[in-house]
Write an enzyme that holds these catalytic residues in place. Structure first.
Site, mmCIF file in Angstrom:
data_model
loop_
_atom_site.group_PDB
_atom_site.id
_atom_site.type_symbol
_atom_site.label_atom_id
_atom_site.label_comp_id
_atom_site.label_asym_id
_atom_site.label_seq_id
_atom_site.Cartn_x
_atom_site.Cartn_y
_atom_site.Cartn_z
ATOM 1 N N TYR A 96 0.737 -1.193 -0.168
ATOM 2 C CA TYR A 96 -0.011 -0.010 0.024
ATOM 3 C C TYR A 96 0.817 1.159 0.073
ATOM 4 O O TYR A 96 0.390 2.352 0.124
ATOM 5 C CB TYR A 96 -0.925 -0.118 1.177
ATOM 6 C CG TYR A 96 -1.995 -1.164 1.393
ATOM 7 C CD1 TYR A 96 -2.865 -1.245 0.324
ATOM 8 C CD2 TYR A 96 -1.948 -2.045 2.266
ATOM 9 C CE1 TYR A 96 -3.761 -2.631 0.386
ATOM 10 C CE2 TYR A 96 -2.622 -3.086 2.301
ATOM 11 C CZ TYR A 96 -3.642 -3.382 1.170
ATOM 12 O OH TYR A 96 -4.483 -4.498 1.157
ATOM 13 N N HIS A 122 -8.621 1.893 -6.177
ATOM 14 C CA HIS A 122 -7.751 0.965 -5.334
ATOM 15 C C HIS A 122 -6.262 1.343 -5.410
ATOM 16 O O HIS A 122 -5.756 1.375 -6.432
ATOM 17 C CB HIS A 122 -8.023 -0.538 -5.559
ATOM 18 C CG HIS A 122 -9.396 -1.191 -5.285
ATOM 19 N ND1 HIS A 122 -9.836 -1.499 -4.201
ATOM 20 C CD2 HIS A 122 -10.388 -1.280 -6.309
ATOM 21 C CE1 HIS A 122 -11.333 -1.878 -4.301
ATOM 22 N NE2 HIS A 122 -11.293 -1.632 -5.421
HETATM 23 O O1 CA2 Z 1 -5.675 -1.412 -2.556
HETATM 24 C C1 CA2 Z 1 -6.439 -0.832 -2.179
HETATM 25 O O2 CA2 Z 1 -6.880 0.428 -1.935
HETATM 26 C C2 CA2 Z 1 -7.609 -1.782 -1.103
HETATM 27 O O3 CA2 Z 1 -8.878 -1.294 -1.433
HETATM 28 C C3 CA2 Z 1 -7.340 -1.774 0.211
HETATM 29 C C4 CA2 Z 1 -7.883 -2.796 0.902
HETATM 30 C C5 CA2 Z 1 -7.949 -4.082 0.468
HETATM 31 O O4 CA2 Z 1 -9.012 -5.126 1.050
HETATM 32 C C6 CA2 Z 1 -8.282 -3.928 -1.183
HETATM 33 O O5 CA2 Z 1 -7.955 -5.431 -1.608
HETATM 34 C C7 CA2 Z 1 -7.563 -3.073 -1.877
HETATM 35 C C8 CA2 Z 1 -7.339 -2.928 2.292
HETATM 36 C C9 CA2 Z 1 -6.988 -1.691 3.128
HETATM 37 C C10 CA2 Z 1 -6.153 -2.011 4.295
HETATM 38 O O6 CA2 Z 1 -5.495 -0.681 4.740
HETATM 39 C C11 CA2 Z 1 -4.291 -0.959 5.291
HETATM 40 C C12 CA2 Z 1 -3.688 0.167 5.843
HETATM 41 C C13 CA2 Z 1 -2.364 0.103 6.424
HETATM 42 C C14 CA2 Z 1 -1.815 -1.090 6.326
HETATM 43 C C15 CA2 Z 1 -2.392 -2.176 6.143
HETATM 44 C C16 CA2 Z 1 -3.420 -2.130 5.284
#
Ligand code: CA2
Length: 160
Positions: free
Chosen positions: A24, A101
């Site tokens: 991310y 995303h």
């Molecule tokens: O890539 C993206 O923006 C997502 O929407 C992010 C989601 C995931 O479920 C989608 O598949 C793709 C997850 C967000 C998790 O956010 C985090 C923030 C900090 C550290 C780890 C994860």
């Protein structure tokens, strides 16, 4: 009237930049909001920028957008893969919606590959990292003819 955009962020995105930087990136949500606001200020548009970990709150903001926004950009995060309530709310919004995303969901594990939201949106942008937010803003501004004439034609219109 200036273009009004609502950017909505789903669960866990408040922790962006803190964990899993390989997937991310290391940019925080606050930095993304700042960058988005610089862009909307520069084209004379208004921006509402929200994040929630709660499904009902997300539904309420999408309903509010029916009166308060001309376009929605939504990163539904984990809601993408199961929330019929958010899908139904998005279907009630009449303006353009971009699903965004940060990561390329198609290159990830099967759990993350199929977003239920995509059938209700105009376009899906994924895999561009945090820059995808600014790209999405540029795209909705183009859809609503709100980009400044001073921009080069390929950015404002594209190929003719
Ligand atoms: O890539 C993206 O923006 C997502 O929407 C992010 C989601 C995931 O479920 C989608 O598949 C793709 C997850 C967000 C998790 O956010 C985090 C923030 C900090 C550290 C780890 C994860």
């Amino acid at each position: 009237m200036p273009m009004r955009v609502m950017i909505l962020n789903g669960p866990n995105l408040n922790l962006l930049g803190v964990r899993e930087p390989k997937i991310y990136g290391s940019v925080t949500l606050a930095a993304i909001e700042k960058s988005c606001r610089e862009f909307t200020d520069s084209i004379g548009a208004t921006l509402a920028f929200h994040q929630t970990n709660w499904e009902g709150q997300m539904v309420d903001w999408i309903h509010a957008a029916r009166q308060e926004a001309d376009a929605i950009i939504i990163n539904p995060a984990g809601f993408s893969f199961y929330s019929i309530a958010i899908l139904d709310a998005l279907k009630m919004f009449e303006g353009p919606i971009i699903e965004l995303h940060i990561s390329n969901i198609h290159a990830r594990e099967a759990t993350y590959q199929h977003s239920k939201m995509s059938s209700a949106v105009r376009a899906v942008i994924c895999g561009l990292g945090a820059y995808g937010y600014v790209v999405s803003l540029q795209c909705v501004a183009r859809m609503l003819d709100a980009l400044p004439d001073s921009l080069p034609q390929p950015l404002r219109i594209g190929p003719v």
